[in-house]
Design an enzyme around this catalytic site. Structure first.
Site, short mmCIF file in Angstrom:
data_model
loop_
_atom_site.label_atom_id
_atom_site.label_comp_id
_atom_site.label_asym_id
_atom_site.label_seq_id
_atom_site.Cartn_x
_atom_site.Cartn_y
_atom_site.Cartn_z
N LYS A 115 3.49 76.59 57.06
CA LYS A 115 4.89 76.27 57.33
C LYS A 115 5.54 77.38 58.16
O LYS A 115 4.98 78.48 58.29
CB LYS A 115 5.61 76.06 55.99
CG LYS A 115 5.05 74.88 55.19
CD LYS A 115 5.82 74.70 53.87
CE LYS A 115 5.30 73.51 53.09
NZ LYS A 115 6.10 73.29 51.83
N TYR A 165 7.43 63.67 55.24
CA TYR A 165 8.14 63.83 53.96
C TYR A 165 8.88 62.56 53.54
O TYR A 165 9.86 62.64 52.79
CB TYR A 165 9.08 65.03 54.02
CG TYR A 165 8.38 66.36 53.82
CD1 TYR A 165 7.53 66.58 52.73
CD2 TYR A 165 8.56 67.41 54.71
CE1 TYR A 165 6.88 67.80 52.54
CE2 TYR A 165 7.92 68.64 54.52
CZ TYR A 165 7.08 68.82 53.44
OH TYR A 165 6.44 70.03 53.25
N ASN A 185 7.56 77.90 50.60
CA ASN A 185 6.33 78.20 49.87
C ASN A 185 5.08 78.21 50.76
O ASN A 185 3.97 77.99 50.29
CB ASN A 185 6.18 77.25 48.68
CG ASN A 185 6.21 75.79 49.09
OD1 ASN A 185 6.14 75.49 50.29
ND2 ASN A 185 6.28 74.90 48.13
N HIS A 237 1.54 73.57 52.96
CA HIS A 237 1.46 72.20 52.45
C HIS A 237 0.00 71.82 52.36
O HIS A 237 -0.80 72.19 53.22
CB HIS A 237 2.15 71.22 53.42
CG HIS A 237 1.82 69.79 53.14
ND1 HIS A 237 2.49 69.06 52.19
CD2 HIS A 237 0.84 68.98 53.63
CE1 HIS A 237 1.94 67.85 52.12
NE2 HIS A 237 0.94 67.78 52.98
N GLU A 289 -1.32 61.56 56.41
CA GLU A 289 -0.78 62.78 57.02
C GLU A 289 -1.64 63.22 58.21
O GLU A 289 -1.11 63.71 59.22
CB GLU A 289 -0.70 63.89 55.97
CG GLU A 289 0.36 63.57 54.91
CD GLU A 289 0.29 64.48 53.69
OE1 GLU A 289 -0.54 65.42 53.67
OE2 GLU A 289 1.08 64.25 52.75
P1 DAT Z 1 4.15 70.28 47.11
O1 DAT Z 1 4.44 70.90 48.45
O2 DAT Z 1 3.67 71.31 46.12
O3 DAT Z 1 3.25 69.08 47.20
P2 DAT Z 1 6.36 68.42 46.77
O4 DAT Z 1 5.56 67.45 47.57
O5 DAT Z 1 6.88 67.96 45.46
O6 DAT Z 1 5.55 69.77 46.53
O7 DAT Z 1 7.61 68.91 47.63
C1 DAT Z 1 7.49 69.13 49.01
C2 DAT Z 1 8.20 70.42 49.35
O8 DAT Z 1 9.61 70.24 49.10
C3 DAT Z 1 7.80 71.60 48.49
O9 DAT Z 1 6.68 72.26 49.02
C4 DAT Z 1 9.02 72.45 48.52
C5 DAT Z 1 10.16 71.44 48.57
N1 DAT Z 1 10.69 71.13 47.24
C6 DAT Z 1 10.10 70.38 46.28
N2 DAT Z 1 10.86 70.30 45.19
C7 DAT Z 1 11.98 71.01 45.46
C8 DAT Z 1 13.18 71.32 44.74
N3 DAT Z 1 13.39 70.86 43.50
N4 DAT Z 1 14.10 72.12 45.34
C9 DAT Z 1 13.92 72.57 46.60
N5 DAT Z 1 12.83 72.31 47.34
C10 DAT Z 1 11.87 71.55 46.78
MG MG Z 2 3.62 67.27 48.20
#
Ligand code: DAT
Ligand code: MG
Length: 141
Positions: free
Chosen positions: A11, A51, A118, A121, A132
């Protein structure tokens, strides 16, 4: 076990912090192959497709802004069980909760909340990986 492919994104925070090499080293030393790799700034279309599952959630606007704020690196990685394996390397979504030894646990922290930055991805299923990879590398789809 047959080889799988997964879509990894380094990212914009990973690129900006100079962590591409560190993250790719972890991927390669785990034994996964890099099939394709490209750096570019994501378009709004790519991010809304990538997303789509999070559209409408409170963090979605901030997430898309962060992901489009600078160049990212898209990677297709291949190996046995690479989908679950890369998510293990990445660690938990929230870097405060991510275990030491993981990419997020070692290299990320809560930074500019409410957006969770973080670093990486990784696709979460075979279906997500196929979808994807088609978004970021249509030529491989
Ligand atoms: P991951 O990337 O671990 O698969 P995800 O698909 O649930 O997690 O979410 C996509 C991204 O969105 C994640 O890397 C960081 C952001 N994100 C997820 N939950 C969030 C939250 N509650 N508050 C802020 N950002 C969030
Ligand atoms: Mg995810």
């Amino acid at each position: 076990m047959t080889a799988q492919r997964t879509l990894v994104l380094l990212k914009p925070d990973a690129v900006q912090r100079g962590l591409r090499g560190e993250i790719i080293r972890r991927l390669e030393t785990k034994g996964y192959e890099i099939v394709a790799l490209a750096q570019r700034t994501a378009t709004a279309e790519e991010l809304s497709a990538h997303y789509a599952e999070h559209e409408g959630k409170p963090f979605y606007p901030g997430l898309v802004e962060y992901m489009g704020a600078g160049p990212l690196v898209a990677i297709v990685a291949e190996g046995d069980s690479v989908i679950a394996g890369f998510r293990s390397l990445a660690g938990a979504t929230n870097p405060t909760e991510a275990a030491p030894g993981t990419i997020r646990g070692d290299l990320a922290r809560e930074w500019d909340l409410p957006v969770i930055q973080n670093l990486v991805h990784g696709s979460d299923s075979e279906e997500s990986a196929a979808r994807e990879i088609g978004i970021w590398f249509p030529e491989l789809g």
